[in-house]
Write a protein that holds these residues in place. Structure first.
Motif, PDB file in Angstrom:
ATOM      1  N   VAL A   1       0.836  -1.197   0.000  1.00  0.00           N
ATOM      2  CA  VAL A   1       0.000   0.000   0.000  1.00  0.00           C
ATOM      3  C   VAL A   1       0.872   1.249   0.000  1.00  0.00           C
ATOM      4  CG1 VAL A   1      -1.887  -1.194   1.193  1.00  0.00           C
ATOM      5  CG2 VAL A   1      -0.138   0.024   2.512  1.00  0.00           C
ATOM      6  N   PRO A   2       0.337   2.382  -0.442  1.00  0.00           N
ATOM      7  CA  PRO A   2       1.137   3.601  -0.561  1.00  0.00           C
ATOM      8  C   PRO A   2       1.833   4.029   0.725  1.00  0.00           C
ATOM      9  CG  PRO A   2      -0.931   3.858  -1.744  1.00  0.00           C
ATOM     10  CD  PRO A   2      -1.021   2.551  -1.021  1.00  0.00           C
ATOM     11  N   ASP A   3       1.190   3.856   1.887  1.00  0.00           N
ATOM     12  CA  ASP A   3       1.783   4.330   3.136  1.00  0.00           C
ATOM     13  C   ASP A   3       3.008   3.529   3.553  1.00  0.00           C
ATOM     14  OD1 ASP A   3      -0.123   6.262   3.270  1.00  0.00           O
ATOM     15  OD2 ASP A   3      -1.431   5.185   4.687  1.00  0.00           O
ATOM     16  N   GLU A   4       3.250   2.375   2.914  1.00  0.00           N
ATOM     17  CA  GLU A   4       4.383   1.536   3.293  1.00  0.00           C
ATOM     18  C   GLU A   4       5.621   1.769   2.438  1.00  0.00           C
ATOM     19  OE1 GLU A   4       3.246  -2.532   3.348  1.00  0.00           O
ATOM     20  OE2 GLU A   4       1.630  -2.249   4.827  1.00  0.00           O
ATOM     21  N   ILE A   5       5.554   2.746   1.530  1.00  0.00           N
ATOM     22  CA  ILE A   5       6.691   2.996   0.628  1.00  0.00           C
ATOM     23  C   ILE A   5       7.218   4.414   0.852  1.00  0.00           C
ATOM     24  CG2 ILE A   5       7.491   3.001  -1.762  1.00  0.00           C
ATOM     25  CD1 ILE A   5       5.048   1.332  -2.476  1.00  0.00           C
ATOM     26  N   ASP A   6       8.527   4.512   1.003  1.00  0.00           N
ATOM     27  CA  ASP A   6       9.193   5.804   1.140  1.00  0.00           C
ATOM     28  C   ASP A   6       9.933   6.090  -0.172  1.00  0.00           C
ATOM     29  OD1 ASP A   6      10.437   8.095   1.918  1.00  0.00           O
ATOM     30  OD2 ASP A   6      11.904   7.121   3.219  1.00  0.00           O
ATOM     31  N   TRP A   7       9.304   6.906  -1.031  1.00  0.00           N
ATOM     32  CA  TRP A   7       9.899   7.230  -2.338  1.00  0.00           C
ATOM     33  C   TRP A   7      10.918   8.344  -2.152  1.00  0.00           C
ATOM     34  CZ3 TRP A   7       8.381   4.554  -6.748  1.00  0.00           C
ATOM     35  CH2 TRP A   7       7.216   3.798  -6.658  1.00  0.00           C
ATOM     36  N   ARG A   8      12.114   8.142  -2.686  1.00  0.00           N
ATOM     37  CA  ARG A   8      13.171   9.162  -2.597  1.00  0.00           C
ATOM     38  C   ARG A   8      13.746   9.447  -3.981  1.00  0.00           C
ATOM     39  NH1 ARG A   8      15.378   9.842   2.590  1.00  0.00           N
ATOM     40  NH2 ARG A   8      13.722   9.409   4.104  1.00  0.00           N
ATOM     41  N   GLU A   9      14.288  10.672  -4.127  1.00  0.00           N
ATOM     42  CA  GLU A   9      14.969  11.035  -5.369  1.00  0.00           C
ATOM     43  C   GLU A   9      16.461  10.885  -5.182  1.00  0.00           C
ATOM     44  OE1 GLU A   9      15.171  14.776  -8.551  1.00  0.00           O
ATOM     45  OE2 GLU A   9      13.510  14.584  -7.113  1.00  0.00           O
ATOM     46  N   LYS A  10      17.121  10.353  -6.179  1.00  0.00           N
ATOM     47  CA  LYS A  10      18.554  10.085  -6.110  1.00  0.00           C
ATOM     48  C   LYS A  10      19.334  11.370  -5.845  1.00  0.00           C
ATOM     49  CE  LYS A  10      22.319   8.239  -8.954  1.00  0.00           C
ATOM     50  NZ  LYS A  10      22.654   7.682 -10.274  1.00  0.00           N
ATOM     51  N   SER A  11      20.280  11.295  -4.951  1.00  0.00           N
ATOM     52  CA  SER A  11      21.139  12.434  -4.639  1.00  0.00           C
ATOM     53  C   SER A  11      22.581  11.979  -4.727  1.00  0.00           C
ATOM     54  CB  SER A  11      20.832  12.974  -3.229  1.00  0.00           C
ATOM     55  OG  SER A  11      21.106  11.974  -2.256  1.00  0.00           O
ATOM     56  N   ALA A  12      23.479  12.891  -4.416  1.00  0.00           N
ATOM     57  CA  ALA A  12      24.899  12.546  -4.493  1.00  0.00           C
ATOM     58  C   ALA A  12      25.252  11.425  -3.526  1.00  0.00           C
ATOM     59  CB  ALA A  12      25.747  13.786  -4.198  1.00  0.00           C
ATOM     60  N   GLU A  13      24.531  11.330  -2.389  1.00  0.00           N
ATOM     61  CA  GLU A  13      24.831  10.309  -1.395  1.00  0.00           C
ATOM     62  C   GLU A  13      24.182   8.972  -1.719  1.00  0.00           C
ATOM     63  OE1 GLU A  13      23.545  13.298  -0.675  1.00  0.00           O
ATOM     64  OE2 GLU A  13      25.469  14.224  -0.123  1.00  0.00           O
ATOM     65  N   ALA A  14      23.122   9.004  -2.493  1.00  0.00           N
ATOM     66  CA  ALA A  14      22.410   7.765  -2.823  1.00  0.00           C
ATOM     67  C   ALA A  14      22.556   7.500  -4.300  1.00  0.00           C
ATOM     68  CB  ALA A  14      20.932   7.895  -2.442  1.00  0.00           C
ATOM     69  N   ASP A  15      23.400   6.548  -4.672  1.00  0.00           N
ATOM     70  CA  ASP A  15      23.676   6.294  -6.077  1.00  0.00           C
ATOM     71  C   ASP A  15      23.117   4.956  -6.558  1.00  0.00           C
ATOM     72  OD1 ASP A  15      25.299   4.681  -4.669  1.00  0.00           O
ATOM     73  OD2 ASP A  15      27.192   5.358  -5.561  1.00  0.00           O
ATOM     74  N   LEU A  16      22.208   4.344  -5.802  1.00  0.00           N
ATOM     75  CA  LEU A  16      21.565   3.103  -6.231  1.00  0.00           C
ATOM     76  C   LEU A  16      20.132   3.412  -6.633  1.00  0.00           C
ATOM     77  CD1 LEU A  16      22.736   0.597  -3.485  1.00  0.00           C
ATOM     78  CD2 LEU A  16      23.631   0.817  -5.810  1.00  0.00           C
TER      79      LEU A  16
END
Length: 484
Positions: A28-43
């Motif tokens: 369900v939507p509340d169980e997902i944390d969507w993030r945008e890629k940044s310099a620290e997160a390259d996966l």
């Protein structure tokens, strides 16, 4: 909570693949944390974000085509919350297929506002990208580069426009959110951010000159101007440094314009003075001629129509013409040329009388009213029908033309011409196609004005009326043959 990190450069497939996987697993939507890629997160996906095995009993999610279009646009937005918003809409659409039609729904409103912002940003990119020439490539094609600072990830979205518009040159558009390049064969995209190049050339001064020349201080509206040309784009536009000064001097320039207008004579005054200077030096030598009558009509002020018209449009044709064609009034092109029936209606008339075997050079062609009556609408001048007072004032000139030419047949084209030639109030359709005796020695033939045919929207009716008009011209040709 499952976390997923996306590159977030407007890629539909990237978000769609992740959304499909989570939806198939019933997350369900509340169980997902969507993030945008940044310099620290390259996966693209963090390890704990990988969804479990799909639930076999779950039905595949389906969406209306309009949702796909919305997703493609919203994914270009720069707000990191766009991913979760779209997944929430995807989930809710399975319960309510008409969700996107609910104009008051908070998620729908937010998504549509994001889409609108993306479209506006793309539009501004097409309007404010300024290419600067940087040389030529090996095959002689000119090479250009441009810099733009978009709010959203729109480079891929807008690049095809520039490919179509500037296909004959090599170019590169660099932005902090990626770049697009065209070499005449391939359109190349990159998501790597670019640094602003130092771009100046001779066209900068041309832009400044052009903008200064079109700036109208009398129509200055700051809010409207900044809505179309937001301040955030000014730093990349060479003419923008002129704007503060143009705004500051607008009020004084308007006052100066008003002062000049108050002391200058109106345009028609100058025109009439020029026409008066061109009157025949020896009027007695030309008395009773069409040339003298035309010169007198050039300074006519019998009704107010002369004030806005470019010039008097007098009749033309041989002095001994047996047939006189009378229309309503000159149109836009006739007003400029100073000759009757040279616009669209005149060209149609020429075509039809030629088909009927009538030589226009044997006709005297004129109008019931000699000045163009119109209503300005933007840059266009819209034809206005003359009233009976204006027709009566101009009958003076029409009567003098008939006295000098002495035609045997007069063709009234349209209701205004019929009213100018006869005092009887009769409907044109009741006398159309008829030959009637007037003044004891002349024949009046009534037909429609060719401009009427051009205004008929229905193609079938237009064809029928054009055929009737041709028949009228054949009847006139027979009258010409009869009088010799």
């Amino acid at each position: 909570m499952r976390r997923v990190v996306l590159a977030g450069r407007g890629d539909l497939a990237e978000w769609r693949d992740a959304a499909r996987a989570f939806a198939a697993a019933g997350i369900v939507p509340d169980e997902i944390d969507w993030r945008e890629k940044s310099a620290e997160a390259d996966l693209s996906f963090q390890r704990d974000a990988m969804p479990p095995v799909p639930v076999a009993t779950r039905k595949p999610m389906t969406v209306p085509p309009v949702f796909i279009e919305l997703v493609e646009t919203v994914l270009c937005h720069s707000d990191p919350a766009r991913f979760s918003l779209l997944y929430r809409l995807l989930w809710r659409l399975q319960l309510d297929r008409q969700l996107l039609e609910v104009a008051s729904d908070e998620d729908v409103v937010r998504a549509r506002l994001m889409a609108k912002s993306v479209r506006r940003d793309a539009h501004k990119m097409t309007a404010f990208v300024r290419f600067k020439e940087v040389g030529a490539v090996a095959d002689g094609r000119r090479k250009f580069i441009a810099w733009f600072e978009p709010d959203h990830h729109i480079v891929r979205r807008a690049a095809p426009f520039f490919q179509r518009r500037f296909t004959d040159m090599d170019w590169l558009i660099a932005t902090p959110r990626g770049s697009a390049a065209w070499d005449g064969e391939r359109l190349t995209m990159s998501d790597e951010p670019c640094e602003r190049p130092n771009l100046t050339d001779a066209t900068d001064e041309l832009w400044r000159t052009y903008y200064a020349s079109i700036f109208n201080p009398a129509r200055l509206k700051l809010k409207a101007m900044q809505a179309e040309m937001p301040k955030k784009y000014w730093k990349n536009l060479p003419e923008a440094d002129l704007i503060p000064g143009l705004i500051a001097s607008a009020e004084s320039k308007v006052r100066a314009m008003a002062a000049r207008e108050a002391t200058q004579s109106l345009p028609f005054h100058d025109r009439l003075q020029e026409a008066a200077r061109n009157l025949p030096a020896e009027p007695e030598a030309l008395a009773g001629t069409l040339e003298a009558l035309r010169a007198e009509a050039a300074v006519c002020t019998r009704c107010p129509l002369y004030e806005k018209a470019t010039q008097t449009v007098f009749g033309e044709g041989p002095r001994d013409a047996k047939v006189m064609f009378v229309g309503e009034q000159p149109g836009d092109q006739e007003d400029i040329a100073g000759r009757p029936f040279v616009g669209p209606a005149g060209r149609l008339l020429d075509q039809v009388i030629s088909e009927a075997g009538i030589d226009r050079s044997r006709l005297y062609v004129t109008n019931a009213v000699k000045h163009f009556k119109y209503e300005p609408r933007g840059k266009r001048r819209i034809h206005q029908k003359p009233n009976m007072g204006e027709v009566k004032h101009c009958r003076w000139w029409l009567n003098l033309e008939m006295e000098l030419v002495k035609p045997k047949v007069i063709v009234a084209m349209g209701a205004t011409a019929l009213a100018a030639l006869t005092d009887a109030k009769q409907r044109l359709q009741n006398v159309r196609g008829q030959a009637m005796a007037i003044d004891g020695e002349r024949t009046l033939f009534v037909t429609v004005h060719p401009s009427y045919l051009l205004r008929i929207p229905d193609e079938r009716l237009k064809a029928e009326e054009l055929a009737r008009f041709r028949d009228d011209m054949l009847n006139i040709q027979q009258l010409m043959t009869a009088i010799g």
